[in-house]
Design a protein around this motif. Sequence first.
Motif, PDB file in Angstrom:
ATOM      1  N   ALA A 127       0.832  -1.210   0.000  1.00 29.03           N
ATOM      2  CA  ALA A 127       0.000   0.000   0.000  1.00 29.03           C
ATOM      3  C   ALA A 127       0.865   1.259   0.000  1.00 29.03           C
ATOM      4  O   ALA A 127       0.568   2.230  -0.708  1.00 29.03           O
ATOM      5  N   LEU A 128       1.945   1.254   0.780  1.00 31.55           N
ATOM      6  CA  LEU A 128       2.843   2.405   0.827  1.00 31.55           C
ATOM      7  C   LEU A 128       3.544   2.612  -0.516  1.00 31.55           C
ATOM      8  O   LEU A 128       3.697   3.744  -0.987  1.00 31.55           O
ATOM      9  N   CYS A 129       3.953   1.521  -1.151  1.00 30.03           N
ATOM     10  CA  CYS A 129       4.597   1.596  -2.461  1.00 30.03           C
ATOM     11  C   CYS A 129       3.618   2.125  -3.507  1.00 30.03           C
ATOM     12  O   CYS A 129       3.947   3.010  -4.299  1.00 30.03           O
ATOM     13  N   LEU A 130       2.411   1.616  -3.489  1.00 33.59           N
ATOM     14  CA  LEU A 130       1.371   2.049  -4.412  1.00 33.59           C
ATOM     15  C   LEU A 130       1.103   3.549  -4.248  1.00 33.59           C
ATOM     16  O   LEU A 130       1.072   4.301  -5.230  1.00 33.59           O
ATOM     17  N   ALA A 131       0.957   3.989  -3.004  1.00 37.15           N
ATOM     18  CA  ALA A 131       0.704   5.407  -2.730  1.00 37.15           C
ATOM     19  C   ALA A 131       1.865   6.277  -3.206  1.00 37.15           C
ATOM     20  O   ALA A 131       1.651   7.377  -3.742  1.00 37.15           O
ATOM     21  N   HIS A 132       3.085   5.794  -3.042  1.00 34.32           N
ATOM     22  CA  HIS A 132       4.266   6.546  -3.480  1.00 34.32           C
ATOM     23  C   HIS A 132       4.213   6.827  -4.982  1.00 34.32           C
ATOM     24  O   HIS A 132       4.413   7.960  -5.421  1.00 34.32           O
ATOM     25  N   PHE A 133       3.945   5.787  -5.764  1.00 40.89           N
ATOM     26  CA  PHE A 133       3.915   5.973  -7.210  1.00 40.89           C
ATOM     27  C   PHE A 133       2.745   6.850  -7.644  1.00 40.89           C
ATOM     28  O   PHE A 133       2.891   7.665  -8.557  1.00 40.89           O
ATOM     29  N   LYS A 182       8.895  -5.682  -1.322  1.00 37.75           N
ATOM     30  CA  LYS A 182       9.390  -6.420  -0.159  1.00 37.75           C
ATOM     31  C   LYS A 182       9.441  -5.485   1.037  1.00 37.75           C
ATOM     32  O   LYS A 182       9.927  -4.357   0.931  1.00 37.75           O
ATOM     33  N   ARG A 183       8.911  -5.956   2.149  1.00 38.98           N
ATOM     34  CA  ARG A 183       9.056  -5.190   3.390  1.00 38.98           C
ATOM     35  C   ARG A 183      10.517  -5.265   3.791  1.00 38.98           C
ATOM     36  O   ARG A 183      11.123  -6.326   3.783  1.00 38.98           O
ATOM     37  N   GLU A 184      11.090  -4.122   4.099  1.00 41.11           N
ATOM     38  CA  GLU A 184      12.499  -4.083   4.468  1.00 41.11           C
ATOM     39  C   GLU A 184      12.716  -4.752   5.813  1.00 41.11           C
ATOM     40  O   GLU A 184      12.112  -4.359   6.806  1.00 41.11           O
ATOM     41  N   GLY A 185      13.537  -5.775   5.809  1.00 38.62           N
ATOM     42  CA  GLY A 185      13.909  -6.461   7.040  1.00 38.62           C
ATOM     43  C   GLY A 185      15.360  -6.149   7.365  1.00 38.62           C
ATOM     44  O   GLY A 185      16.172  -5.943   6.471  1.00 38.62           O
ATOM     45  N   LYS A 186      15.679  -6.107   8.634  1.00 35.73           N
ATOM     46  CA  LYS A 186      17.054  -5.817   9.066  1.00 35.73           C
ATOM     47  C   LYS A 186      17.604  -6.998   9.841  1.00 35.73           C
ATOM     48  O   LYS A 186      16.878  -7.705  10.530  1.00 35.73           O
ATOM     49  N   VAL A 217      10.443  -1.527   1.136  1.00 30.17           N
ATOM     50  CA  VAL A 217       9.632  -0.523   1.819  1.00 30.17           C
ATOM     51  C   VAL A 217       9.833  -0.677   3.321  1.00 30.17           C
ATOM     52  O   VAL A 217       9.647  -1.750   3.883  1.00 30.17           O
ATOM     53  N   ASN A 218      10.219   0.423   3.965  1.00 28.67           N
ATOM     54  CA  ASN A 218      10.325   0.454   5.416  1.00 28.67           C
ATOM     55  C   ASN A 218       8.940   0.817   5.939  1.00 28.67           C
ATOM     56  O   ASN A 218       8.476   1.952   5.754  1.00 28.67           O
ATOM     57  N   THR A 219       8.270  -0.135   6.567  1.00 31.62           N
ATOM     58  CA  THR A 219       6.896   0.098   7.012  1.00 31.62           C
ATOM     59  C   THR A 219       6.815   1.022   8.220  1.00 31.62           C
ATOM     60  O   THR A 219       5.736   1.507   8.547  1.00 31.62           O
ATOM     61  N   GLU A 220       7.933   1.274   8.879  1.00 28.70           N
ATOM     62  CA  GLU A 220       7.928   2.195  10.027  1.00 28.70           C
ATOM     63  C   GLU A 220       8.060   3.637   9.583  1.00 28.70           C
ATOM     64  O   GLU A 220       7.400   4.523  10.123  1.00 28.70           O
ATOM     65  N   THR A 221       8.921   3.888   8.584  1.00 26.24           N
ATOM     66  CA  THR A 221       9.166   5.260   8.139  1.00 26.24           C
ATOM     67  C   THR A 221       8.458   5.603   6.827  1.00 26.24           C
ATOM     68  O   THR A 221       8.339   6.771   6.478  1.00 26.24           O
ATOM     69  N   GLY A 222       8.034   4.578   6.078  1.00 24.69           N
ATOM     70  CA  GLY A 222       7.412   4.799   4.782  1.00 24.69           C
ATOM     71  C   GLY A 222       8.416   4.999   3.667  1.00 24.69           C
ATOM     72  O   GLY A 222       8.047   5.292   2.537  1.00 24.69           O
ATOM     73  N   GLN A 223       9.706   4.848   3.953  1.00 33.09           N
ATOM     74  CA  GLN A 223      10.750   5.049   2.951  1.00 33.09           C
ATOM     75  C   GLN A 223      10.686   3.952   1.892  1.00 33.09           C
ATOM     76  O   GLN A 223      10.545   2.773   2.193  1.00 33.09           O
ATOM     77  N   ILE A 224      10.805   4.373   0.627  1.00 37.23           N
ATOM     78  CA  ILE A 224      10.744   3.492  -0.536  1.00 37.23           C
ATOM     79  C   ILE A 224      12.121   3.442  -1.180  1.00 37.23           C
ATOM     80  O   ILE A 224      12.739   4.467  -1.416  1.00 37.23           O
ATOM     81  N   ASP A 225      12.617   2.245  -1.491  1.00 33.71           N
ATOM     82  CA  ASP A 225      13.911   2.086  -2.151  1.00 33.71           C
ATOM     83  C   ASP A 225      13.726   1.156  -3.340  1.00 33.71           C
ATOM     84  O   ASP A 225      13.714  -0.070  -3.190  1.00 33.71           O
ATOM     85  N   LEU A 226      13.576   1.738  -4.536  1.00 33.60           N
ATOM     86  CA  LEU A 226      13.386   0.979  -5.765  1.00 33.60           C
ATOM     87  C   LEU A 226      14.750   0.604  -6.314  1.00 33.60           C
ATOM     88  O   LEU A 226      15.592   1.468  -6.558  1.00 33.60           O
ATOM     89  N   GLN A 227      14.995  -0.677  -6.501  1.00 33.26           N
ATOM     90  CA  GLN A 227      16.291  -1.163  -7.003  1.00 33.26           C
ATOM     91  C   GLN A 227      16.319  -1.181  -8.514  1.00 33.26           C
ATOM     92  O   GLN A 227      15.374  -1.402  -9.174  1.00 33.26           O
TER      93      GLN A 227
END
Length: 92
Positions: free
Chosen positions: A8-14, A48-52, A82-92
Amino acid sequence: MLGDLAEALCLAHFIREGWWAYISIQGHQPCDIIAVHPDGKIILIDVKREGKRVIKNRKKATRINRCLNARQKLLGVRLCYVNTETGQIDLQ
Protein backbone atom coordinates in the motif's frame (compact mmCIF):
# COMPACT_ATOMS: atom_id res chain seq x y z
CA MET A 1 -0.16 -7.96 7.26
CA LEU A 2 3.07 -5.91 7.16
CA GLY A 3 3.59 -7.07 3.57
CA ASP A 4 0.18 -5.64 2.67
CA LEU A 5 1.14 -2.36 4.32
CA ALA A 6 4.40 -2.30 2.32
CA GLU A 7 2.45 -2.77 -0.92
CA ALA A 8 0.00 0.00 0.00
CA LEU A 9 2.84 2.40 0.83
CA CYS A 10 4.60 1.60 -2.46
CA LEU A 11 1.37 2.05 -4.41
CA ALA A 12 0.70 5.41 -2.73
CA HIS A 13 4.27 6.55 -3.48
CA PHE A 14 3.91 5.97 -7.21
CA ILE A 15 0.47 7.59 -7.33
CA ARG A 16 1.86 10.68 -5.53
CA GLU A 17 4.67 10.82 -8.10
CA GLY A 18 2.13 10.99 -10.95
CA TRP A 19 2.21 7.36 -12.08
CA TRP A 20 -0.80 5.13 -12.75
CA ALA A 21 -0.32 2.17 -10.43
CA TYR A 22 -2.07 -1.18 -10.54
CA ILE A 23 -1.92 -4.02 -8.03
CA SER A 24 -2.00 -7.72 -8.82
CA ILE A 25 -5.06 -9.50 -7.48
CA GLN A 26 -3.69 -12.98 -8.20
CA GLY A 27 -1.44 -14.79 -5.77
CA HIS A 28 2.08 -15.92 -6.72
CA GLN A 29 2.60 -13.59 -9.66
CA PRO A 30 5.98 -12.24 -10.84
CA CYS A 31 5.13 -8.71 -9.70
CA ASP A 32 2.94 -7.03 -7.10
CA ILE A 33 2.53 -3.64 -8.76
CA ILE A 34 2.59 -2.38 -12.34
CA ALA A 35 3.41 1.33 -12.53
CA VAL A 36 2.81 3.22 -15.77
CA HIS A 37 4.10 6.76 -16.29
CA PRO A 38 2.12 9.09 -18.57
CA ASP A 39 5.17 9.24 -20.88
CA GLY A 40 4.84 5.46 -21.49
CA LYS A 41 7.50 4.08 -19.13
CA ILE A 42 6.37 0.87 -17.39
CA ILE A 43 7.88 -0.62 -14.22
CA LEU A 44 7.04 -4.08 -12.90
CA ILE A 45 7.60 -4.08 -9.14
CA ASP A 46 8.02 -6.84 -6.58
CA VAL A 47 7.45 -5.22 -3.19
CA LYS A 48 9.39 -6.42 -0.16
CA ARG A 49 9.06 -5.19 3.39
CA GLU A 50 12.50 -4.08 4.47
CA GLY A 51 13.91 -6.46 7.04
CA LYS A 52 17.05 -5.82 9.07
CA ARG A 53 19.60 -8.24 10.45
CA VAL A 54 21.91 -7.50 13.37
CA ILE A 55 25.32 -9.11 13.01
CA LYS A 56 27.61 -9.58 15.99
CA ASN A 57 30.33 -6.96 16.40
CA ARG A 58 28.61 -4.52 14.04
CA LYS A 59 27.04 -1.35 15.28
CA LYS A 60 24.48 -1.05 12.51
CA ALA A 61 21.87 -3.51 11.29
CA THR A 62 22.02 -4.44 7.61
CA ARG A 63 19.21 -5.00 5.13
CA ILE A 64 18.15 -8.56 4.40
CA ASN A 65 18.50 -8.66 0.62
CA ARG A 66 16.07 -10.60 -1.55
CA CYS A 67 16.61 -12.14 -4.99
CA LEU A 68 14.48 -12.17 -8.09
CA ASN A 69 13.64 -15.54 -9.60
CA ALA A 70 14.42 -16.45 -13.22
CA ARG A 71 10.99 -15.40 -14.55
CA GLN A 72 11.16 -12.04 -12.76
CA LYS A 73 14.61 -11.40 -14.23
CA LEU A 74 13.36 -12.31 -17.71
CA LEU A 75 10.45 -9.86 -17.37
CA GLY A 76 12.62 -7.05 -15.96
CA VAL A 77 10.88 -6.92 -12.58
CA ARG A 78 12.48 -4.55 -10.08
CA LEU A 79 12.60 -4.98 -6.32
CA CYS A 80 11.19 -2.26 -4.13
CA TYR A 81 12.09 -2.32 -0.44
CA VAL A 82 9.63 -0.52 1.82
CA ASN A 83 10.32 0.45 5.42
CA THR A 84 6.90 0.10 7.01
CA GLU A 85 7.93 2.20 10.03
CA THR A 86 9.17 5.26 8.14
CA GLY A 87 7.41 4.80 4.78
CA GLN A 88 10.75 5.05 2.95
CA ILE A 89 10.74 3.49 -0.54
CA ASP A 90 13.91 2.09 -2.15
CA LEU A 91 13.39 0.98 -5.77
CA GLN A 92 16.29 -1.16 -7.00
